[in-house]
Design an enzyme around this catalytic site. Structure first.
Site, PDB file in Angstrom:
ATOM      1  N   SER A 177      24.896  18.857 -39.512  1.00 21.16           N
ATOM      2  CA  SER A 177      23.591  19.429 -39.850  1.00 21.16           C
ATOM      3  C   SER A 177      23.595  19.821 -41.318  1.00 21.16           C
ATOM      4  O   SER A 177      24.630  20.273 -41.844  1.00 21.16           O
ATOM      5  CB  SER A 177      23.326  20.668 -39.000  1.00 21.16           C
ATOM      6  OG  SER A 177      22.216  21.377 -39.499  1.00 21.16           O
TER       7      SER A 177
ATOM      8  N   TYR B 284      26.762  28.949 -36.480  1.00 21.77           N
ATOM      9  CA  TYR B 284      26.377  27.532 -36.381  1.00 21.77           C
ATOM     10  C   TYR B 284      26.596  26.804 -37.712  1.00 21.77           C
ATOM     11  O   TYR B 284      27.236  25.731 -37.727  1.00 21.77           O
ATOM     12  CB  TYR B 284      24.928  27.408 -35.899  1.00 21.77           C
ATOM     13  CG  TYR B 284      24.453  25.981 -35.755  1.00 21.77           C
ATOM     14  CD1 TYR B 284      24.824  25.206 -34.653  1.00 21.77           C
ATOM     15  CD2 TYR B 284      23.652  25.394 -36.731  1.00 21.77           C
ATOM     16  CE1 TYR B 284      24.394  23.893 -34.529  1.00 21.77           C
ATOM     17  CE2 TYR B 284      23.212  24.085 -36.609  1.00 21.77           C
ATOM     18  CZ  TYR B 284      23.588  23.336 -35.516  1.00 21.77           C
ATOM     19  OH  TYR B 284      23.159  22.028 -35.386  1.00 21.77           O
TER      20      TYR B 284
HETATM   21  P1  NAP Z   1      20.653  19.729 -26.968  1.00 21.42           P
HETATM   22  O1  NAP Z   1      19.426  19.041 -26.511  1.00 21.42           O
HETATM   23  O2  NAP Z   1      20.863  21.170 -26.673  1.00 21.42           O
HETATM   24  O3  NAP Z   1      21.912  18.871 -26.451  1.00 21.42           O
HETATM   25  C1  NAP Z   1      23.232  19.328 -26.629  1.00 21.42           C
HETATM   26  C2  NAP Z   1      24.127  18.495 -25.747  1.00 21.42           C
HETATM   27  O4  NAP Z   1      25.477  18.952 -25.932  1.00 21.42           O
HETATM   28  C3  NAP Z   1      23.810  18.637 -24.264  1.00 21.42           C
HETATM   29  O5  NAP Z   1      23.962  17.404 -23.623  1.00 21.42           O
HETATM   30  C4  NAP Z   1      24.866  19.632 -23.795  1.00 21.42           C
HETATM   31  O6  NAP Z   1      25.166  19.534 -22.422  1.00 21.42           O
HETATM   32  C5  NAP Z   1      26.035  19.144 -24.647  1.00 21.42           C
HETATM   33  N1  NAP Z   1      27.142  20.086 -24.641  1.00 21.42           N
HETATM   34  C6  NAP Z   1      27.165  21.373 -25.019  1.00 21.42           C
HETATM   35  N2  NAP Z   1      28.372  21.906 -24.800  1.00 21.42           N
HETATM   36  C7  NAP Z   1      29.137  20.919 -24.271  1.00 21.42           C
HETATM   37  C8  NAP Z   1      30.464  20.843 -23.819  1.00 21.42           C
HETATM   38  N3  NAP Z   1      31.279  21.918 -23.846  1.00 21.42           N
HETATM   39  N4  NAP Z   1      30.940  19.653 -23.360  1.00 21.42           N
HETATM   40  C9  NAP Z   1      30.129  18.577 -23.298  1.00 21.42           C
HETATM   41  N5  NAP Z   1      28.840  18.583 -23.683  1.00 21.42           N
HETATM   42  C10 NAP Z   1      28.358  19.752 -24.155  1.00 21.42           C
HETATM   43  O7  NAP Z   1      20.793  19.636 -28.553  1.00 21.42           O
HETATM   44  P2  NAP Z   1      20.476  18.475 -29.611  1.00 21.42           P
HETATM   45  O8  NAP Z   1      19.469  19.034 -30.524  1.00 21.42           O
HETATM   46  O9  NAP Z   1      20.265  17.172 -28.966  1.00 21.42           O
HETATM   47  O10 NAP Z   1      21.868  18.488 -30.407  1.00 21.42           O
HETATM   48  C11 NAP Z   1      22.750  17.392 -30.440  1.00 21.42           C
HETATM   49  C12 NAP Z   1      23.594  17.513 -31.702  1.00 21.42           C
HETATM   50  O11 NAP Z   1      22.748  17.426 -32.851  1.00 21.42           O
HETATM   51  C13 NAP Z   1      24.334  18.856 -31.830  1.00 21.42           C
HETATM   52  O12 NAP Z   1      25.628  18.641 -32.339  1.00 21.42           O
HETATM   53  C14 NAP Z   1      23.482  19.616 -32.834  1.00 21.42           C
HETATM   54  O13 NAP Z   1      24.214  20.604 -33.510  1.00 21.42           O
HETATM   55  C15 NAP Z   1      23.021  18.488 -33.732  1.00 21.42           C
HETATM   56  N6  NAP Z   1      21.814  18.777 -34.527  1.00 21.42           N
HETATM   57  C16 NAP Z   1      20.634  19.005 -33.908  1.00 21.42           C
HETATM   58  C17 NAP Z   1      19.497  19.242 -34.683  1.00 21.42           C
HETATM   59  C18 NAP Z   1      18.147  19.453 -34.063  1.00 21.42           C
HETATM   60  O14 NAP Z   1      17.164  19.617 -34.808  1.00 21.42           O
HETATM   61  N7  NAP Z   1      18.002  19.461 -32.753  1.00 21.42           N
HETATM   62  C19 NAP Z   1      19.601  19.289 -36.091  1.00 21.42           C
HETATM   63  C20 NAP Z   1      20.826  19.061 -36.677  1.00 21.42           C
HETATM   64  C21 NAP Z   1      21.929  18.797 -35.887  1.00 21.42           C
HETATM   65  P3  NAP Z   1      24.439  20.478 -21.314  1.00 21.42           P
HETATM   66  O15 NAP Z   1      23.108  19.851 -21.013  1.00 21.42           O
HETATM   67  O16 NAP Z   1      25.400  20.445 -20.173  1.00 21.42           O
HETATM   68  O17 NAP Z   1      24.300  21.846 -21.926  1.00 21.42           O
END
Ligand code: NAP
Length: 235
Positions: free
Chosen positions: A135, A158
């Site tokens: 990020s 974070y």
């Molecule tokens: P999200 O919808 O909350 O998805 C997160 C995923 O990670 C879910 O499938 C969750 O599983 C899984 N997870 C969490 N802890 C875990 C563990 N211990 N073992 C295995 N899986 C686990 O979030 P997202 O926005 O798609 O984020 C995905 C990535 O993008 C992250 O690394 C985040 O930091 C990064 N990111 C996101 C944004 C944004 O704007 N959304 C921006 C920059 C970076 P569960 O469903 O079981 O909880």
């Protein structure tokens, strides 16, 4: 292998890789959610659920064994699984250490553990790619920019988890520089997902595009870099 692929950016990354013809393993910690995602993605290609909690060494080892029993090589590892702990975030002067530990457990140690466990299979591929989903929040340059491009973010756990993940990208790329493996960090932009309470401005399928770009880099592509949809992001 896409970690945390049952929803959000990971789900759409798995979908886009499946549509390109990759056999995709969706590594998910919850069996029901993981199997449901794999079933939904079955229309897009060969998508297989594997149980994977990135914080659990036995779970990660078992996942690597399961994938290794089905294939000789892994072309792509996407370290996507991540958490942002909303309840208890804060600036360095007051953030609870426990929040930092719980965030690093997934965002740094989880990614490192999965990488270590899958590295033998990645080394067997002709030109593997490792993508760390980072990020811009982890950019030290952005966080110290007097113009505050990230706004007034009252968070430390974070952002530093992503700074550390970027450091993993840099160190690993150097360790692997004599191999065809490329390792990069990407920022997927601000996506409408559970992580931010659906405040993101773009659909996660859009965020997944830059992840897939890093996962499918050509031989002349970069390694040890950090980029988003618009180009290089400063460390
Ligand atoms: P999200 O919808 O909350 O998805 C997160 C995923 O990670 C879910 O499938 C969750 O599983 C899984 N997870 C969490 N802890 C875990 C563990 N211990 N073992 C295995 N899986 C686990 O979030 P997202 O926005 O798609 O984020 C995905 C990535 O993008 C992250 O690394 C985040 O930091 C990064 N990111 C996101 C944004 C944004 O704007 N959304 C921006 C920059 C970076 P569960 O469903 O079981 O909880």
């Amino acid at each position: 292998m896409v970690t945390g692929a049952n929803k959000g950016i990971g789900f759409y990354t798995a979908q886009q890789l499946a549509r390109r013809g990759y056999v995709v393993w969706v590594g998910c910690r919850d069996k029901d959610r993981g199997e449901a995602a794999a079933k939904e993605l079955a229309v897009d290609g060969d998508v297989r659920f594997v149980s994977l909690d990135v914080t659990d060494a036995a779970s990660v080892a078992a996942a690597a064994e399961r994938v290794g029993a089905a294939t000789d090589a892994l072309d792509v590892l996407v370290n996507n699984a991540g958490v942002a702990i909303a309840d208890g975030e804060g600036l360095p002067g007051s953030v609870p250490i426990d929040t930092i530990e719980r965030t690093l457990a997934v965002n740094l140690y989880g990614a490192l553990r999965v990488t270590q466990s899958f590295l033998p299979l990645l080394r067997q591929a002709p030109a593997a790619r490792i993508v760390n989903v980072s990020s811009t929040m982890g950019s030290i340059s952005a966080s110290t920019d007097p113009d505050r491009p990230l706004g007034a973010t009252a968070a430390f756990a974070y952002p530093i988890s992503k700074t550390a993940l970027n450091s993993l990208t840099a160190w690993l790329s150097v360790e692997l520089e004599d191999t065809p493996i490329k390792v990069n960090s990407v920022c997927p932009g601000f996506n409408d997902t559970d992580m931010n309470g659906h405040t993101g401005t773009q659909h996660p399928s859009q965020g997944a595009e830059v992840v897939v770009r890093a996962a499918t880099l050509p031989p002349e592509g970069p390694s040890g870099t950090f980029f988003d949809a618009n180009g290089t992001v400063a460390w």
